[in-house]
Scaffold this motif. Structure first.
Motif, mmCIF file in Angstrom:
data_model
loop_
_atom_site.group_PDB
_atom_site.id
_atom_site.type_symbol
_atom_site.label_atom_id
_atom_site.label_comp_id
_atom_site.label_asym_id
_atom_site.label_seq_id
_atom_site.Cartn_x
_atom_site.Cartn_y
_atom_site.Cartn_z
ATOM 1 N N UNK A 2 84.123 39.996 -31.900
ATOM 2 C CA UNK A 2 83.145 38.911 -31.793
ATOM 3 C C UNK A 2 83.552 37.933 -30.687
ATOM 4 N N UNK A 3 82.723 36.944 -30.485
ATOM 5 C CA UNK A 3 82.987 35.925 -29.478
ATOM 6 C C UNK A 3 84.371 35.326 -29.732
ATOM 7 N N UNK A 4 85.175 35.091 -28.675
ATOM 8 C CA UNK A 4 86.504 34.504 -28.876
ATOM 9 C C UNK A 4 86.443 33.229 -29.715
ATOM 10 N N UNK A 20 81.111 27.048 -37.537
ATOM 11 C CA UNK A 20 82.066 27.515 -36.532
ATOM 12 C C UNK A 20 81.547 27.170 -35.146
ATOM 13 N N UNK A 21 82.394 26.601 -34.323
ATOM 14 C CA UNK A 21 82.018 26.252 -32.957
ATOM 15 C C UNK A 21 82.754 27.170 -31.974
ATOM 16 N N UNK A 22 82.000 27.843 -31.125
ATOM 17 C CA UNK A 22 82.584 28.751 -30.131
ATOM 18 C C UNK A 22 81.860 28.555 -28.801
ATOM 19 N N UNK A 23 82.464 29.061 -27.756
ATOM 20 C CA UNK A 23 81.847 29.040 -26.422
ATOM 21 C C UNK A 23 81.684 30.468 -25.926
ATOM 22 N N UNK A 24 80.471 30.806 -25.551
ATOM 23 C CA UNK A 24 80.227 32.148 -25.033
ATOM 24 C C UNK A 24 80.977 32.337 -23.710
ATOM 25 N N UNK A 25 81.575 33.514 -23.495
ATOM 26 C CA UNK A 25 82.286 33.770 -22.227
ATOM 27 C C UNK A 25 81.340 33.664 -21.033
ATOM 28 N N UNK A 26 81.914 33.328 -19.874
ATOM 29 C CA UNK A 26 81.112 33.221 -18.655
ATOM 30 C C UNK A 26 80.484 34.558 -18.284
ATOM 31 N N UNK A 27 81.155 35.659 -18.666
ATOM 32 C CA UNK A 27 80.631 36.983 -18.317
ATOM 33 C C UNK A 27 79.847 37.613 -19.470
ATOM 34 N N UNK A 60 76.921 39.045 -21.741
ATOM 35 C CA UNK A 60 75.807 39.889 -21.307
ATOM 36 C C UNK A 60 74.500 39.162 -21.121
ATOM 37 N N UNK A 61 74.258 38.121 -21.901
ATOM 38 C CA UNK A 61 73.019 37.357 -21.790
ATOM 39 C C UNK A 61 73.251 36.118 -20.925
ATOM 40 N N UNK A 62 72.533 36.043 -19.797
ATOM 41 C CA UNK A 62 72.704 34.915 -18.878
ATOM 42 C C UNK A 62 72.321 33.599 -19.537
ATOM 43 N N UNK A 63 71.368 33.662 -20.504
ATOM 44 C CA UNK A 63 70.925 32.443 -21.176
ATOM 45 C C UNK A 63 72.014 31.840 -22.054
ATOM 46 N N UNK A 64 72.972 32.670 -22.478
ATOM 47 C CA UNK A 64 74.021 32.201 -23.388
ATOM 48 C C UNK A 64 75.376 32.034 -22.703
ATOM 49 N N UNK A 65 75.565 32.715 -21.578
ATOM 50 C CA UNK A 65 76.872 32.714 -20.912
ATOM 51 C C UNK A 65 77.376 31.296 -20.642
ATOM 52 N N UNK A 66 78.620 31.052 -21.080
ATOM 53 C CA UNK A 66 79.271 29.780 -20.823
ATOM 54 C C UNK A 66 78.833 28.626 -21.703
ATOM 55 N N UNK A 67 77.905 28.853 -22.633
ATOM 56 C CA UNK A 67 77.384 27.754 -23.459
ATOM 57 C C UNK A 67 78.117 27.655 -24.798
ATOM 58 N N UNK A 68 78.206 26.438 -25.293
ATOM 59 C CA UNK A 68 78.825 26.191 -26.595
ATOM 60 C C UNK A 68 77.779 26.373 -27.689
#
Length: 457
Positions: free
Chosen positions: A204-206, A223-230, A232-240
């Motif tokens: 799962x997401x780190x 649970x609070x996580x941040x989507x990786x910059x890479x 697969x979904x550009x809309x979610x990449x890098x977002x908390x």
């Protein structure tokens, strides 16, 4: 048809081709005469349609065929009479303005066009007797076999409920429902039910799995996580994102005994046979990696030995393919050239050099293979096709039929086989020194690359 060479610079040649109006008229009339016996037109008996009437009806379309045939004929004439080996298909350019071209299409003026070609370079094969390459040999250790068996056991273990009030620990599974939100708003794909999360699997997401450690059945957590910059979904990449997670069950892994019964689950009659199979599989991986390194060292040696002009059309084509992949990788990973410690200009120059190397080595291997009369048999292509088909379970029949119906696709299977046979031919003619090594040393470059990529992500 008049053909005159107008340019000869390096690997580039250019020819001017002229078809006089009289010849165009003759060719058009000949084509229309042939057409006369095939067409059916109301008011005329078969074969009795006047040429002039056919010309009014079909003149332009037939002239298009005349011109195309003339272009093909000119190409063949240029190649055969000048004994050329082309790097790419000829480029045709009609000369003159539109009015002149229109006159030619009506057979009232000469047709002029240029044929630009780029030829393959000629070079002599060099002496490789002073070349020495290293062949790494990595035997499989008992520890590596044991570790592989442990991984197999972990992947095939069963899980059972830990019971009411039990806390989830690393290695446990937690069955959860969750709702994901970004900025307080639920997002597409962020809601799921009855999802099994194995803590410590990294699936799962780190940060997601780590925050479930200690949860109990019936308990809810945010649970609070941040989507990786890479991601697969550009809309979610890098977002908390925040996930409201509810645990429904906590499961503990069962014990798996690695014995003869365990081996039978993999179709082996005994643990000893399973160990032999695992060892052989690992050895194939080691040998394949050793082959890749050996081949790279050989190609490096060839690259240092050869220097000749390259067909820029082939280099441009290769660079375009490489650069397209580079841009796609950067986009999918959400990275820039600055993140890679370079600029686009520097990257273009580097990948241009890579494209030139690939073209140069491709030409060298092709000439070595031709000089040694290395062939690829139909049986070898069929074996490669079978391996390709096996890569698409459930679609074997469709893939097989695709290759059978597309000779060009099947022919593409020959290229890598020919390359490997040519590499083998060269390895027999240079000094190959075997060197014992370990798994760590054998895969060091790949492991370091993966570690760098993970750190960057």
């Amino acid at each position: 048809m008049q053909v005159t060479e107008t340019r000869s610079e390096g690997l580039r040649r250019e020819f001017k081709v002229t078809l006089p109006a009289t010849e165009l008229e003759q060719r058009l009339t000949s084509e229309l005469s042939t057409l006369k016996d095939r067409v059916r037109i109301n008011g005329f008996r078969p074969g009795k349609v006047p040429i002039a009437h056919l010309r009014r009806l079909y003149g332009r379309s037939v002239m298009a065929d005349v011109v195309q045939n003339a272009v093909n004929e000119a190409n063949r004439k240029i190649v055969e009479e000048n004994n050329l080996k082309l790097a790419l298909e000829p480029k045709i350019d009609m000369t003159g303005d539109q009015a002149e071209v229109e006159k030619a299409l009506d057979a009232k003026g000469d047709l002029d066009f240029t044929v630009a070609v780029e030829v393959l370079p000629t070079f002599d094969l060099v002496d490789l007797s002073d070349v020495s390459v290293k062949k790494l040999v990595a035997p499989v250790t008992d520890q590596e076999v044991d570790e592989a068996l442990q991984r197999m056991a972990a992947q095939n273990r069963s899980f059972s409920s830990k019971g009411e009030g039990a806390e989830a620990a690393q290695g446990d599974r937690v069955v959860v429902d969750f709702i994901g939100r970004i900025g307080g708003e639920a997002f597409q794909g962020g809601t799921a039910s009855d999802i099994t999360v194995e803590l410590g699997s990294g699936s799962f997401i780190p940060g997601f799995e780590e925050q479930l450690v200690g949860i109990k059945a019936g308990e809810s957590r945010t649970i609070t996580v941040t989507f990786p910059q890479n991601y697969g979904s550009a809309e979610l990449a890098g977002k908390e994102a925040e996930f409201e997670v509810t645990a429904k069950e906590v499961q503990a892994p069962g014990e798996v005994t690695i014995d003869d019964e365990f081996a039978k689950g993999f179709g082996m009659e005994s643990l000893e046979k399973l160990r032999d199979g695992v060892r052989a599989a690992i050895q194939r991986d080691f040998d394949a990696q050793a082959r890749r390194k050996l081949k790279k060292e050989l190609l490096d040696a060839l690259d240092a030995k050869y220097s000749f002009d390259l067909p820029q059309g082939l280099v441009d084509q290769e660079f375009a393919a490489v650069w397209s992949q580079v841009e796609a990788d950067l986009k999918s990973n959400g990275r820039t050239f600055a993140d890679e410690g370079t600029t686009e200009e520097e990257a273009r120059a580097e990948y241009r050099r890579i494209a030139e190397r690939r073209v140069r080595l491709g030409l060298v291997l092709a000439q070595v293979g031709s000089s040694a009369d290395i062939k690829v048999t139909d049986e070898e292509v069929d074996r490669a096709l079978i391996e390709r088909v096996r890569q698409y379970p459930g679609q074997e029949r469709q893939v097989w039929e695709y290759f059978q119906k597309n000779p060009a696709a099947k022919a593409e299977l020959r290229a890598p086989i020919l390359e490997e046979k040519t590499v083998d031919h060269l390895l027999e003619r240079i000094n190959v020194v075997e060197e014992q090594t370990s798994r760590e040393e054998l895969f060091r470059d790949e492991d370091e690359t993966k570690a760098a990529e993970n750190a960057a992500a």
